[in-house]
Design a protein around this motif. Sequence first.
Motif, PDB file in Angstrom:
ATOM      1  N   MET A  75      -8.361 -15.574  10.994  1.00  0.00           N
ATOM      2  CA  MET A  75      -7.322 -14.821  11.691  1.00  0.00           C
ATOM      3  C   MET A  75      -7.918 -13.481  12.096  1.00  0.00           C
ATOM      4  SD  MET A  75      -4.015 -15.456   9.193  1.00  0.00           S
ATOM      5  CE  MET A  75      -4.941 -15.271   7.660  1.00  0.00           C
ATOM      6  N   ASN A  76      -7.494 -12.948  13.226  1.00  0.00           N
ATOM      7  CA  ASN A  76      -7.944 -11.631  13.670  1.00  0.00           C
ATOM      8  C   ASN A  76      -6.771 -10.660  13.645  1.00  0.00           C
ATOM      9  OD1 ASN A  76     -10.901 -11.659  14.794  1.00  0.00           O
ATOM     10  ND2 ASN A  76      -9.997 -13.596  15.462  1.00  0.00           N
ATOM     11  N   TRP A  77      -6.917  -9.609  12.867  1.00  0.00           N
ATOM     12  CA  TRP A  77      -5.926  -8.547  12.811  1.00  0.00           C
ATOM     13  C   TRP A  77      -6.493  -7.321  13.510  1.00  0.00           C
ATOM     14  CZ3 TRP A  77      -4.356  -8.699   6.903  1.00  0.00           C
ATOM     15  CH2 TRP A  77      -3.766  -9.947   6.628  1.00  0.00           C
ATOM     16  N   TYR A  78      -5.598  -6.491  14.061  1.00  0.00           N
ATOM     17  CA  TYR A  78      -6.034  -5.321  14.821  1.00  0.00           C
ATOM     18  C   TYR A  78      -5.355  -4.059  14.281  1.00  0.00           C
ATOM     19  CZ  TYR A  78      -7.670  -9.030  17.848  1.00  0.00           C
ATOM     20  OH  TYR A  78      -8.294 -10.162  18.314  1.00  0.00           O
ATOM     21  N   LYS A  79      -6.058  -2.946  14.415  1.00  0.00           N
ATOM     22  CA  LYS A  79      -5.531  -1.681  13.920  1.00  0.00           C
ATOM     23  C   LYS A  79      -4.149  -1.405  14.519  1.00  0.00           C
ATOM     24  CE  LYS A  79      -8.198   0.583  10.995  1.00  0.00           C
ATOM     25  NZ  LYS A  79      -7.672   1.067   9.688  1.00  0.00           N
ATOM     26  N   ALA A  80      -3.202  -1.098  13.658  1.00  0.00           N
ATOM     27  CA  ALA A  80      -1.844  -0.793  14.106  1.00  0.00           C
ATOM     28  C   ALA A  80      -1.772   0.663  14.541  1.00  0.00           C
ATOM     29  CB  ALA A  80      -0.849  -1.069  12.982  1.00  0.00           C
ATOM     30  N   GLU A  81      -1.290   0.880  15.756  1.00  0.00           N
ATOM     31  CA  GLU A  81      -1.222   2.235  16.306  1.00  0.00           C
ATOM     32  C   GLU A  81       0.140   2.887  16.074  1.00  0.00           C
ATOM     33  OE1 GLU A  81      -2.327   1.976  20.366  1.00  0.00           O
ATOM     34  OE2 GLU A  81      -4.404   1.390  19.961  1.00  0.00           O
ATOM     35  N   ASN A  82       1.194   2.094  16.183  1.00  0.00           N
ATOM     36  CA  ASN A  82       2.541   2.639  16.010  1.00  0.00           C
ATOM     37  C   ASN A  82       3.179   2.048  14.753  1.00  0.00           C
ATOM     38  OD1 ASN A  82       2.486   4.105  18.532  1.00  0.00           O
ATOM     39  ND2 ASN A  82       2.750   2.137  19.571  1.00  0.00           N
ATOM     40  N   ILE A  83       3.327   2.878  13.744  1.00  0.00           N
ATOM     41  CA  ILE A  83       3.914   2.432  12.490  1.00  0.00           C
ATOM     42  C   ILE A  83       5.399   2.803  12.488  1.00  0.00           C
ATOM     43  CG2 ILE A  83       3.706   2.444   9.978  1.00  0.00           C
ATOM     44  CD1 ILE A  83       1.172   1.586  11.531  1.00  0.00           C
ATOM     45  N   PRO A  84       6.289   1.811  12.396  1.00  0.00           N
ATOM     46  CA  PRO A  84       7.724   2.117  12.444  1.00  0.00           C
ATOM     47  C   PRO A  84       8.192   2.896  11.221  1.00  0.00           C
ATOM     48  CG  PRO A  84       7.364  -0.191  11.895  1.00  0.00           C
ATOM     49  CD  PRO A  84       6.027   0.366  12.275  1.00  0.00           C
ATOM     50  N   ASN A  85       9.305   3.580  11.388  1.00  0.00           N
ATOM     51  CA  ASN A  85       9.898   4.307  10.267  1.00  0.00           C
ATOM     52  C   ASN A  85      10.229   3.329   9.142  1.00  0.00           C
ATOM     53  OD1 ASN A  85       9.821   6.754  11.648  1.00  0.00           O
ATOM     54  ND2 ASN A  85      11.862   6.457  12.541  1.00  0.00           N
ATOM     55  N   GLY A  86       9.929   3.719   7.939  1.00  0.00           N
ATOM     56  CA  GLY A  86      10.199   2.865   6.791  1.00  0.00           C
ATOM     57  C   GLY A  86       9.032   1.989   6.410  1.00  0.00           C
ATOM     58  N   ALA A  87       8.022   1.916   7.288  1.00  0.00           N
ATOM     59  CA  ALA A  87       6.862   1.060   7.009  1.00  0.00           C
ATOM     60  C   ALA A  87       5.684   1.855   6.445  1.00  0.00           C
ATOM     61  CB  ALA A  87       6.428   0.323   8.266  1.00  0.00           C
ATOM     62  N   LYS A  88       5.760   3.165   6.562  1.00  0.00           N
ATOM     63  CA  LYS A  88       4.668   3.989   6.059  1.00  0.00           C
ATOM     64  C   LYS A  88       4.770   4.140   4.546  1.00  0.00           C
ATOM     65  CE  LYS A  88       4.129   6.673  10.322  1.00  0.00           C
ATOM     66  NZ  LYS A  88       4.137   8.028  10.921  1.00  0.00           N
ATOM     67  N   VAL A  89       3.666   3.877   3.873  1.00  0.00           N
ATOM     68  CA  VAL A  89       3.632   3.995   2.415  1.00  0.00           C
ATOM     69  C   VAL A  89       2.392   4.783   2.011  1.00  0.00           C
ATOM     70  CG1 VAL A  89       4.864   1.819   2.075  1.00  0.00           C
ATOM     71  CG2 VAL A  89       2.370   1.812   2.146  1.00  0.00           C
ATOM     72  N   ASN A  90       2.436   5.338   0.830  1.00  0.00           N
ATOM     73  CA  ASN A  90       1.287   6.044   0.286  1.00  0.00           C
ATOM     74  C   ASN A  90       0.492   5.071  -0.582  1.00  0.00           C
ATOM     75  OD1 ASN A  90      -0.574   7.674  -0.980  1.00  0.00           O
ATOM     76  ND2 ASN A  90       0.893   9.230  -1.607  1.00  0.00           N
ATOM     77  N   PRO A  91      -0.709   4.689  -0.152  1.00  0.00           N
ATOM     78  CA  PRO A  91      -1.499   3.711  -0.916  1.00  0.00           C
ATOM     79  C   PRO A  91      -1.707   4.110  -2.372  1.00  0.00           C
ATOM     80  CG  PRO A  91      -2.495   4.105   1.225  1.00  0.00           C
ATOM     81  CD  PRO A  91      -1.416   5.130   1.058  1.00  0.00           C
ATOM     82  N   ALA A  92      -1.754   5.412  -2.619  1.00  0.00           N
ATOM     83  CA  ALA A  92      -1.968   5.887  -3.984  1.00  0.00           C
ATOM     84  C   ALA A  92      -0.811   5.506  -4.902  1.00  0.00           C
ATOM     85  CB  ALA A  92      -2.166   7.395  -3.990  1.00  0.00           C
ATOM     86  N   ASN A  93       0.356   5.247  -4.303  1.00  0.00           N
ATOM     87  CA  ASN A  93       1.534   4.901  -5.096  1.00  0.00           C
ATOM     88  C   ASN A  93       1.732   3.394  -5.246  1.00  0.00           C
ATOM     89  OD1 ASN A  93       2.145   7.637  -5.355  1.00  0.00           O
ATOM     90  ND2 ASN A  93       3.460   7.650  -3.534  1.00  0.00           N
ATOM     91  N   LEU A  94       0.869   2.595  -4.616  1.00  0.00           N
ATOM     92  CA  LEU A  94       1.004   1.135  -4.691  1.00  0.00           C
ATOM     93  C   LEU A  94       0.366   0.597  -5.969  1.00  0.00           C
ATOM     94  CD1 LEU A  94       0.212   0.097  -0.998  1.00  0.00           C
ATOM     95  CD2 LEU A  94       2.453   0.291  -2.096  1.00  0.00           C
ATOM     96  N   THR A  95       1.082  -0.299  -6.612  1.00  0.00           N
ATOM     97  CA  THR A  95       0.565  -0.997  -7.795  1.00  0.00           C
ATOM     98  C   THR A  95       0.324  -2.441  -7.422  1.00  0.00           C
ATOM     99  OG1 THR A  95       1.795   0.444  -9.301  1.00  0.00           O
ATOM    100  CG2 THR A  95       1.028  -1.666 -10.177  1.00  0.00           C
ATOM    101  N   PRO A  96      -0.871  -2.985  -7.612  1.00  0.00           N
ATOM    102  CA  PRO A  96      -1.142  -4.372  -7.245  1.00  0.00           C
ATOM    103  C   PRO A  96      -0.124  -5.353  -7.842  1.00  0.00           C
ATOM    104  CG  PRO A  96      -3.178  -3.263  -7.773  1.00  0.00           C
ATOM    105  CD  PRO A  96      -2.079  -2.305  -8.131  1.00  0.00           C
ATOM    106  N   PHE A  97       0.393  -6.227  -6.988  1.00  0.00           N
ATOM    107  CA  PHE A  97       1.337  -7.267  -7.377  1.00  0.00           C
ATOM    108  C   PHE A  97       0.759  -8.569  -6.823  1.00  0.00           C
ATOM    109  CE2 PHE A  97       6.105  -8.666  -7.028  1.00  0.00           C
ATOM    110  CZ  PHE A  97       5.804  -9.838  -7.690  1.00  0.00           C
ATOM    111  N   THR A  98       0.086  -9.331  -7.689  1.00  0.00           N
ATOM    112  CA  THR A  98      -0.656 -10.491  -7.230  1.00  0.00           C
ATOM    113  C   THR A  98      -0.232 -11.759  -7.962  1.00  0.00           C
ATOM    114  OG1 THR A  98      -2.444 -10.228  -8.850  1.00  0.00           O
ATOM    115  CG2 THR A  98      -2.631  -8.984  -6.798  1.00  0.00           C
ATOM    116  N   PHE A  99      -0.802 -12.886  -7.516  1.00  0.00           N
ATOM    117  CA  PHE A  99      -0.514 -14.188  -8.089  1.00  0.00           C
ATOM    118  C   PHE A  99      -1.850 -14.836  -8.434  1.00  0.00           C
ATOM    119  CE2 PHE A  99       2.447 -12.913  -4.861  1.00  0.00           C
ATOM    120  CZ  PHE A  99       3.682 -13.034  -5.489  1.00  0.00           C
ATOM    121  N   GLU A 100      -2.183 -14.866  -9.697  1.00  0.00           N
ATOM    122  CA  GLU A 100      -3.473 -15.431 -10.099  1.00  0.00           C
ATOM    123  C   GLU A 100      -3.546 -16.895  -9.761  1.00  0.00           C
ATOM    124  OE1 GLU A 100      -6.024 -13.716 -11.049  1.00  0.00           O
ATOM    125  OE2 GLU A 100      -4.832 -11.885 -10.922  1.00  0.00           O
ATOM    126  N   LYS A 101      -4.704 -17.331  -9.257  1.00  0.00           N
ATOM    127  CA  LYS A 101      -4.878 -18.718  -8.832  1.00  0.00           C
ATOM    128  C   LYS A 101      -4.978 -19.621 -10.046  1.00  0.00           C
ATOM    129  CE  LYS A 101      -7.567 -21.498  -5.616  1.00  0.00           C
ATOM    130  NZ  LYS A 101      -8.720 -21.539  -4.703  1.00  0.00           N
TER     131      LYS A 101
END
Length: 201
Positions: free
Chosen positions: A175-201
């Motif tokens: 898949m090809n993803w591209y840099k997002a230029e316009n981030i809508p309100n409510g979608a901006k987050v501070n990466p420093a505040n994110l806690t990994p939430f994953t599903f171990e294989k």
Amino acid sequence: MFDRPPPKQTNIGFIMIRFSQIFVSAICAVLLASACSTAKPESSAAEYKPAATMSDSITGYWTVPDPDTNKTDAIVIGYQKDGVFYYRMVAVYDDSGKLTDTAANCTQKAKGIKGNPKMCSFDMIWGLKFDGKKYSGGHIIDPDSGKVYNCEVWYDAAKQSLVVRGELWIFGENMNWYKAENIPNGAKVNPANLTPFTFEK
């Protein structure tokens, strides 16, 4: 009770279903070739040369385009914790391109995943580490089925895109993803505040 249209399948789910079909077809082709000839079949997979280096930024906001319409299907954020890279949805769009969910106001749930977590609450890709050429050793989950696939990521400098590859055995889909230029309100987050939430294989 049947008047409502079925819920939209996510772009990731669409790609993973297509990937599964490719995988089954490839297995059949390999078995057929083995039965008909003792010669080694030539690989039909296109050779790629990842352009990822430590200086390439794979973090930040990325647009996930719909494979059929090329409209924005989702926006994800890539972040890292202790040298491990993760990707999480922060915005989801419907078929018409209308924004339906954001990280700040997320209602859509991943019905294929146990517990039905909200789409913008978990990491769809996790466990990526830089191996000297690309970011590998990770996993990607299909929110529509709950299936987990191996995953690797690299930055394609020529296309200025993030290449996300889901794999099962030796078969895969890019898949090809591209840099997002316009981030809508409510979608901006501070990466420093994110806690990994994953599903171990």
